[in-house]
Design a protein around this motif. Structure first.
Motif, PDB file in Angstrom:
ATOM      1  N   ARG A  36       0.806  -1.217   0.000  1.00 38.52           N
ATOM      2  CA  ARG A  36       0.000   0.000   0.000  1.00 38.52           C
ATOM      3  C   ARG A  36       0.840   1.270   0.000  1.00 38.52           C
ATOM      4  N   ILE A  37       2.007   1.230   0.649  1.00 41.26           N
ATOM      5  CA  ILE A  37       2.850   2.435   0.667  1.00 41.26           C
ATOM      6  C   ILE A  37       3.918   2.399  -0.413  1.00 41.26           C
ATOM      7  N   GLY A  38       3.888   1.368  -1.260  1.00 37.60           N
ATOM      8  CA  GLY A  38       4.756   1.324  -2.427  1.00 37.60           C
ATOM      9  C   GLY A  38       6.156   0.778  -2.207  1.00 37.60           C
ATOM     10  N   VAL A  39       6.382   0.067  -1.095  1.00 36.40           N
ATOM     11  CA  VAL A  39       7.718  -0.465  -0.823  1.00 36.40           C
ATOM     12  C   VAL A  39       8.044  -1.566  -1.813  1.00 36.40           C
ATOM     13  N   ARG A  40       9.182  -1.400  -2.478  1.00 34.23           N
ATOM     14  CA  ARG A  40       9.671  -2.407  -3.428  1.00 34.23           C
ATOM     15  C   ARG A  40      10.840  -3.192  -2.828  1.00 34.23           C
ATOM     16  N   ARG A  41      11.592  -2.522  -1.947  1.00 39.38           N
ATOM     17  CA  ARG A  41      12.738  -3.173  -1.311  1.00 39.38           C
ATOM     18  C   ARG A  41      13.011  -2.480   0.020  1.00 39.38           C
ATOM     19  N   ARG A  42      13.446  -3.298   0.985  1.00 39.01           N
ATOM     20  CA  ARG A  42      13.805  -2.788   2.307  1.00 39.01           C
ATOM     21  C   ARG A  42      15.121  -3.451   2.708  1.00 39.01           C
ATOM     22  N   ASP A  43      16.062  -2.652   3.185  1.00 38.10           N
ATOM     23  CA  ASP A  43      17.312  -3.171   3.724  1.00 38.10           C
ATOM     24  C   ASP A  43      17.540  -2.553   5.093  1.00 38.10           C
ATOM     25  N   LEU A  44      17.945  -3.379   6.051  1.00 40.30           N
ATOM     26  CA  LEU A  44      18.282  -2.909   7.385  1.00 40.30           C
ATOM     27  C   LEU A  44      19.766  -3.170   7.622  1.00 40.30           C
ATOM     28  N   PHE A  45      20.448  -2.168   8.162  1.00 38.88           N
ATOM     29  CA  PHE A  45      21.875  -2.270   8.454  1.00 38.88           C
ATOM     30  C   PHE A  45      22.098  -1.852   9.897  1.00 38.88           C
ATOM     31  N   GLU A  46      23.056  -2.487  10.554  1.00 41.23           N
ATOM     32  CA  GLU A  46      23.461  -2.053  11.892  1.00 41.23           C
ATOM     33  C   GLU A  46      24.906  -1.603  11.807  1.00 41.23           C
ATOM     34  N   LEU A  52      20.253   1.513  10.350  1.00 40.88           N
ATOM     35  CA  LEU A  52      20.007   2.256   9.116  1.00 40.88           C
ATOM     36  C   LEU A  52      18.960   1.476   8.330  1.00 40.88           C
ATOM     37  N   HIS A  53      17.918   2.161   7.934  1.00 38.01           N
ATOM     38  CA  HIS A  53      16.772   1.527   7.272  1.00 38.01           C
ATOM     39  C   HIS A  53      16.608   2.181   5.902  1.00 38.01           C
ATOM     40  N   LEU A  54      16.974   1.443   4.864  1.00 37.26           N
ATOM     41  CA  LEU A  54      16.870   1.933   3.491  1.00 37.26           C
ATOM     42  C   LEU A  54      15.617   1.343   2.854  1.00 37.26           C
ATOM     43  N   VAL A  55      14.758   2.221   2.359  1.00 38.97           N
ATOM     44  CA  VAL A  55      13.517   1.799   1.710  1.00 38.97           C
ATOM     45  C   VAL A  55      13.520   2.322   0.282  1.00 38.97           C
ATOM     46  N   GLN A  56      13.220   1.453  -0.656  1.00 43.17           N
ATOM     47  CA  GLN A  56      13.058   1.854  -2.050  1.00 43.17           C
ATOM     48  C   GLN A  56      11.593   1.662  -2.408  1.00 43.17           C
ATOM     49  N   CYS A  57      11.002   2.723  -2.961  1.00 39.72           N
ATOM     50  CA  CYS A  57       9.573   2.722  -3.268  1.00 39.72           C
ATOM     51  C   CYS A  57       9.320   3.171  -4.700  1.00 39.72           C
ATOM     52  N   ASP A  58       8.142   2.863  -5.170  1.00 38.14           N
ATOM     53  CA  ASP A  58       7.746   3.335  -6.492  1.00 38.14           C
ATOM     54  C   ASP A  58       6.992   4.656  -6.399  1.00 38.14           C
ATOM     55  N   GLN A  59       6.980   5.259  -5.202  1.00 38.52           N
ATOM     56  CA  GLN A  59       6.346   6.556  -4.980  1.00 38.52           C
ATOM     57  C   GLN A  59       6.985   7.204  -3.760  1.00 38.52           C
ATOM     58  N   ASP A  60       6.572   8.398  -3.413  1.00 39.73           N
ATOM     59  CA  ASP A  60       7.150   9.125  -2.277  1.00 39.73           C
ATOM     60  C   ASP A  60       6.815   8.410  -0.971  1.00 39.73           C
ATOM     61  N   PHE A  61       7.821   7.764  -0.383  1.00 42.29           N
ATOM     62  CA  PHE A  61       7.645   6.971   0.826  1.00 42.29           C
ATOM     63  C   PHE A  61       7.117   7.801   1.993  1.00 42.29           C
ATOM     64  N   ILE A  62       7.721   8.952   2.250  1.00 45.05           N
ATOM     65  CA  ILE A  62       7.333   9.770   3.397  1.00 45.05           C
ATOM     66  C   ILE A  62       5.867  10.196   3.292  1.00 45.05           C
ATOM     67  N   LYS A  63       5.468  10.628   2.118  1.00 48.54           N
ATOM     68  CA  LYS A  63       4.071  11.033   1.913  1.00 48.54           C
ATOM     69  C   LYS A  63       3.130   9.862   2.183  1.00 48.54           C
ATOM     70  N   ARG A  64       3.474   8.689   1.662  1.00 51.26           N
ATOM     71  CA  ARG A  64       2.607   7.513   1.841  1.00 51.26           C
ATOM     72  C   ARG A  64       2.546   7.083   3.308  1.00 51.26           C
ATOM     73  N   VAL A  65       3.676   7.137   4.010  1.00 52.33           N
ATOM     74  CA  VAL A  65       3.685   6.776   5.431  1.00 52.33           C
ATOM     75  C   VAL A  65       2.796   7.736   6.209  1.00 52.33           C
ATOM     76  N   GLN A  66       2.892   9.011   5.922  1.00 49.91           N
ATOM     77  CA  GLN A  66       2.061   9.993   6.615  1.00 49.91           C
ATOM     78  C   GLN A  66       0.581   9.727   6.377  1.00 49.91           C
ATOM     79  N   GLU A  67       0.246   9.282   5.190  1.00 50.17           N
ATOM     80  CA  GLU A  67      -1.149   8.972   4.868  1.00 50.17           C
ATOM     81  C   GLU A  67      -1.631   7.721   5.605  1.00 50.17           C
ATOM     82  N   GLU A  68      -0.716   6.821   5.964  1.00 50.75           N
ATOM     83  CA  GLU A  68      -1.085   5.554   6.603  1.00 50.75           C
ATOM     84  C   GLU A  68      -0.918   5.568   8.122  1.00 50.75           C
ATOM     85  N   ARG A  69      -0.577   6.701   8.724  1.00 53.96           N
ATOM     86  CA  ARG A  69      -0.294   6.780  10.164  1.00 53.96           C
ATOM     87  C   ARG A  69      -1.390   6.213  11.054  1.00 53.96           C
ATOM     88  N   ASN A  70      -2.635   6.264  10.629  1.00 51.01           N
ATOM     89  CA  ASN A  70      -3.738   5.767  11.453  1.00 51.01           C
ATOM     90  C   ASN A  70      -4.132   4.333  11.113  1.00 51.01           C
TER      91      ASN A  70
END
Length: 107
Positions: A36-46, A52-70
């Motif tokens: 729903r938020i467009g995540v295509r790939r997620r990588d976590l690094f310590e 460090l949390h790298l997210v690759q999306c097919d759309q603006d991740f921050i905007k989509r996360v803000q829309e899904e906060r509830n």
């Protein structure tokens, strides 16, 4: 299609990386939230107590996360991670984004 990338940072005790990975794996596998938020790939690094949390999306991740906060899936994920991930700067408890300052793409 160009992917949007977002890199976030939080503090983590390295002994809990397996738990954090498990929380994300369960969310990615069992919910529709990533799609729903467009995540295509997620990588976590310590690195030295930082997650460090790298997210690759097919759309603006921050905007989509803000829309899904509830959304219940988002709230459940956020609550589960609060046990293990902490702000790098306690005075700024929100999502901590790393600001890119150089990008090169070989096309």
């Amino acid at each position: 299609m160009a992917l949007s990338q977002t890199l976030m940072i939080r503090k983590i005790d390295p002994q809990y990386i397996a738990e954090v990975a498990s929380i994300f794996e369960r969310t990615d596998r069992e919910t529709s939230l990533p799609k729903r938020i467009g995540v295509r790939r997620r990588d976590l690094f310590e690195y030295q107590g930082s997650c460090l949390h790298l997210v690759q999306c097919d759309q603006d991740f921050i905007k989509r996360v803000q829309e899904e906060r509830n959304d219940p899936d988002w709230r459940e994920l956020d609550q589960a991670l609060r046990t293990y991930l902490f702000p790098s700067d306690p005075g700024k408890p929100g999502m901590e984004l790393l600001r890119p300052f150089y990008t090169w793409i070989n096309e």
